[in-house]
Design a protein around this motif. Structure first.
Motif, PDB file in Angstrom:
ATOM      1  N   LYS A 145       0.830  -1.223   0.000  1.00 29.98           N
ATOM      2  CA  LYS A 145       0.000   0.000   0.000  1.00 29.98           C
ATOM      3  C   LYS A 145       0.859   1.264   0.000  1.00 29.98           C
ATOM      4  N   THR A 146       1.822   1.331   0.927  1.00 29.42           N
ATOM      5  CA  THR A 146       2.697   2.507   0.993  1.00 29.42           C
ATOM      6  C   THR A 146       3.578   2.595  -0.250  1.00 29.42           C
ATOM      7  N   THR A 147       4.047   1.447  -0.730  1.00 32.11           N
ATOM      8  CA  THR A 147       4.847   1.426  -1.965  1.00 32.11           C
ATOM      9  C   THR A 147       4.032   2.008  -3.118  1.00 32.11           C
ATOM     10  N   LEU A 148       2.774   1.631  -3.199  1.00 29.93           N
ATOM     11  CA  LEU A 148       1.890   2.162  -4.252  1.00 29.93           C
ATOM     12  C   LEU A 148       1.812   3.684  -4.173  1.00 29.93           C
ATOM     13  N   LEU A 149       1.614   4.224  -2.965  1.00 33.20           N
ATOM     14  CA  LEU A 149       1.516   5.676  -2.823  1.00 33.20           C
ATOM     15  C   LEU A 149       2.819   6.367  -3.204  1.00 33.20           C
ATOM     16  N   LYS A 150       3.943   5.765  -2.836  1.00 30.53           N
ATOM     17  CA  LYS A 150       5.239   6.364  -3.186  1.00 30.53           C
ATOM     18  C   LYS A 150       5.457   6.376  -4.698  1.00 30.53           C
ATOM     19  N   ILE A 151       4.955   5.352  -5.369  1.00 34.20           N
ATOM     20  CA  ILE A 151       5.020   5.338  -6.835  1.00 34.20           C
ATOM     21  C   ILE A 151       4.128   6.447  -7.394  1.00 34.20           C
ATOM     22  N   LEU A 152       2.940   6.590  -6.842  1.00 35.38           N
ATOM     23  CA  LEU A 152       2.013   7.609  -7.340  1.00 35.38           C
ATOM     24  C   LEU A 152       2.491   9.029  -7.051  1.00 35.38           C
ATOM     25  N   ASP A 153       3.209   9.213  -5.907  1.00 32.15           N
ATOM     26  CA  ASP A 153       3.685  10.577  -5.619  1.00 32.15           C
ATOM     27  C   ASP A 153       5.004  10.885  -6.315  1.00 32.15           C
ATOM     28  N   GLY A 154       5.565   9.870  -6.997  1.00 30.69           N
ATOM     29  CA  GLY A 154       6.762  10.104  -7.796  1.00 30.69           C
ATOM     30  C   GLY A 154       8.073   9.952  -7.057  1.00 30.69           C
ATOM     31  N   THR A 155       8.035   9.499  -5.795  1.00 28.91           N
ATOM     32  CA  THR A 155       9.281   9.349  -5.034  1.00 28.91           C
ATOM     33  C   THR A 155       9.903   7.964  -5.186  1.00 28.91           C
ATOM     34  N   GLU A 165       2.155   0.408 -16.104  1.00 31.34           N
ATOM     35  CA  GLU A 165       1.877   1.773 -16.549  1.00 31.34           C
ATOM     36  C   GLU A 165       0.994   2.502 -15.541  1.00 31.34           C
ATOM     37  N   VAL A 166       1.321   3.775 -15.332  1.00 32.76           N
ATOM     38  CA  VAL A 166       0.497   4.674 -14.516  1.00 32.76           C
ATOM     39  C   VAL A 166       0.152   5.871 -15.390  1.00 32.76           C
ATOM     40  N   THR A 167      -1.129   6.124 -15.578  1.00 29.25           N
ATOM     41  CA  THR A 167      -1.534   7.234 -16.449  1.00 29.25           C
ATOM     42  C   THR A 167      -2.243   8.324 -15.667  1.00 29.25           C
ATOM     43  N   SER A 168      -2.193   9.531 -16.202  1.00 22.61           N
ATOM     44  CA  SER A 168      -2.907  10.724 -15.711  1.00 22.61           C
ATOM     45  C   SER A 168      -2.235  11.424 -14.539  1.00 22.61           C
ATOM     46  N   LEU A 169      -0.974  11.129 -14.242  1.00 21.94           N
ATOM     47  CA  LEU A 169      -0.304  11.822 -13.142  1.00 21.94           C
ATOM     48  C   LEU A 169       0.818  12.744 -13.625  1.00 21.94           C
ATOM     49  N   GLU A 170       0.934  12.912 -14.937  1.00 20.88           N
ATOM     50  CA  GLU A 170       1.951  13.809 -15.474  1.00 20.88           C
ATOM     51  C   GLU A 170       1.532  15.253 -15.208  1.00 20.88           C
ATOM     52  N   ASN A 171       2.448  16.039 -14.699  1.00 19.31           N
ATOM     53  CA  ASN A 171       2.209  17.471 -14.451  1.00 19.31           C
ATOM     54  C   ASN A 171       0.981  17.730 -13.576  1.00 19.31           C
ATOM     55  N   VAL A 172       0.774  16.848 -12.608  1.00 21.08           N
ATOM     56  CA  VAL A 172      -0.358  16.980 -11.687  1.00 21.08           C
ATOM     57  C   VAL A 172       0.164  17.423 -10.326  1.00 21.08           C
ATOM     58  N   LYS A 173      -0.514  18.397  -9.715  1.00 26.94           N
ATOM     59  CA  LYS A 173      -0.151  18.887  -8.381  1.00 26.94           C
ATOM     60  C   LYS A 173      -0.688  17.908  -7.335  1.00 26.94           C
ATOM     61  N   LYS A 174       0.225  17.323  -6.537  1.00 30.68           N
ATOM     62  CA  LYS A 174      -0.175  16.301  -5.568  1.00 30.68           C
ATOM     63  C   LYS A 174      -0.017  16.798  -4.146  1.00 30.68           C
ATOM     64  N   SER A 175      -1.045  16.620  -3.346  1.00 32.03           N
ATOM     65  CA  SER A 175      -0.991  16.872  -1.909  1.00 32.03           C
ATOM     66  C   SER A 175      -0.822  15.526  -1.220  1.00 32.03           C
ATOM     67  N   VAL A 176       0.210  15.417  -0.374  1.00 32.25           N
ATOM     68  CA  VAL A 176       0.542  14.115   0.198  1.00 32.25           C
ATOM     69  C   VAL A 176       0.663  14.201   1.722  1.00 32.25           C
ATOM     70  N   VAL A 177       0.090  13.215   2.394  1.00 35.59           N
ATOM     71  CA  VAL A 177       0.363  13.005   3.821  1.00 35.59           C
ATOM     72  C   VAL A 177       1.055  11.656   3.932  1.00 35.59           C
ATOM     73  N   PHE A 178       2.324  11.685   4.336  1.00 29.19           N
ATOM     74  CA  PHE A 178       3.118  10.473   4.474  1.00 29.19           C
ATOM     75  C   PHE A 178       2.879   9.853   5.849  1.00 29.19           C
ATOM     76  N   GLN A 179       3.393   8.630   6.048  1.00 29.94           N
ATOM     77  CA  GLN A 179       3.275   8.005   7.378  1.00 29.94           C
ATOM     78  C   GLN A 179       4.097   8.763   8.412  1.00 29.94           C
ATOM     79  N   ASN A 180       5.262   9.293   7.998  1.00 28.68           N
ATOM     80  CA  ASN A 180       6.007  10.174   8.902  1.00 28.68           C
ATOM     81  C   ASN A 180       5.673  11.613   8.516  1.00 28.68           C
TER      82      ASN A 180
END
Length: 194
Positions: free
Chosen positions: A41-51, A58-73
């Motif tokens: 689950k956390t790995t998935l979020l890290k992939i989606l946030d680009g870290t 393939e992951v689509t629709s996240l190019e040039n998208v402004k992401k708000s993230v709350v990490f576990q830390n």
């Protein structure tokens, strides 16, 4: 915006964490991601946030998208005040915006000029959430956002997030079924790779 994942794969050495995972996260809705610890689950979020880079798929629709993230830390700067931490991320946030947000998550305006190092874990968690909301992303990624909060503060935070992410695409990782049922428009379950 709809986010589509097709046959996503990610390994760490010999540890295959995500294998051929496919899912659609609908536009403007909150999708809660559940599953046992270690299922990715956390790995998935890290992939989606680009870290974190993924190995295949393939992951689509996240190019040039402004992401708000709350990490576990919480990823706050301990030596800075609450006000400074929020303003570093959200330059347009005015003092009144921050004070209002503090009240919404059950914090007194007195903490505005407190150093992060002086705050409890639950207070830091709520400041991280305020930062993510005031950043005002196109997509919100939350990794166990209510971790460490008591029931009363948790309810305030859940309502604050829900009220401020209406119409946005939200991907929310949680172990809490009640929380998922409260905030989620859709709930998906990830399985641990054998």
């Amino acid at each position: 915006m709809e986010i589509k994942i097709t046959n996503l794969t990610k390994s760490f050495g010999d540890n295959n964490v995500i294998n051929n995972f496919s899912e659609v996260f609908p536009d403007g809705l909150t999708t809660c991601v559940m599953g046992e610890s270690g299922c990715g689950k956390t790995t998935l979020l890290k992939i989606l946030d680009g870290t974190l880079e993924y190995d295949g798929g393939e992951v689509t629709s996240l190019e040039n998208v402004k992401k708000s993230v709350v990490f576990q830390n919480d990823r706050l700067i301990d030596t800075h005040t609450v006000h400074r931490n929020v303003r570093l991320l959200c330059e347009k946030a005015q003092k009144n915006d921050i004070l209002f947000a503090l009240g919404e998550v059950g914090l007194s305006g007195d903490v505005l000029y407190e150093k992060i190092s002086n705050l409890s874990g639950g207070m830091k968690r709520r400041i991280s959430i305020i930062c993510a909301i005031l950043f005002n992303g196109d997509v919100y990624l939350f990794d166990e956002p209510t971790k460490g909060l008591d029931d009363n503060n948790k309810k305030n935070v859940l309502d604050y997030i829900r009220n401020n992410t209406k119409g946005k695409t939200v991907i929310w990782v949680t172990h809490d079924k009640d929380e998922a049922n409260y905030v989620g428009d859709k709930i998906i379950y990830m399985k641990k790779e054998q």
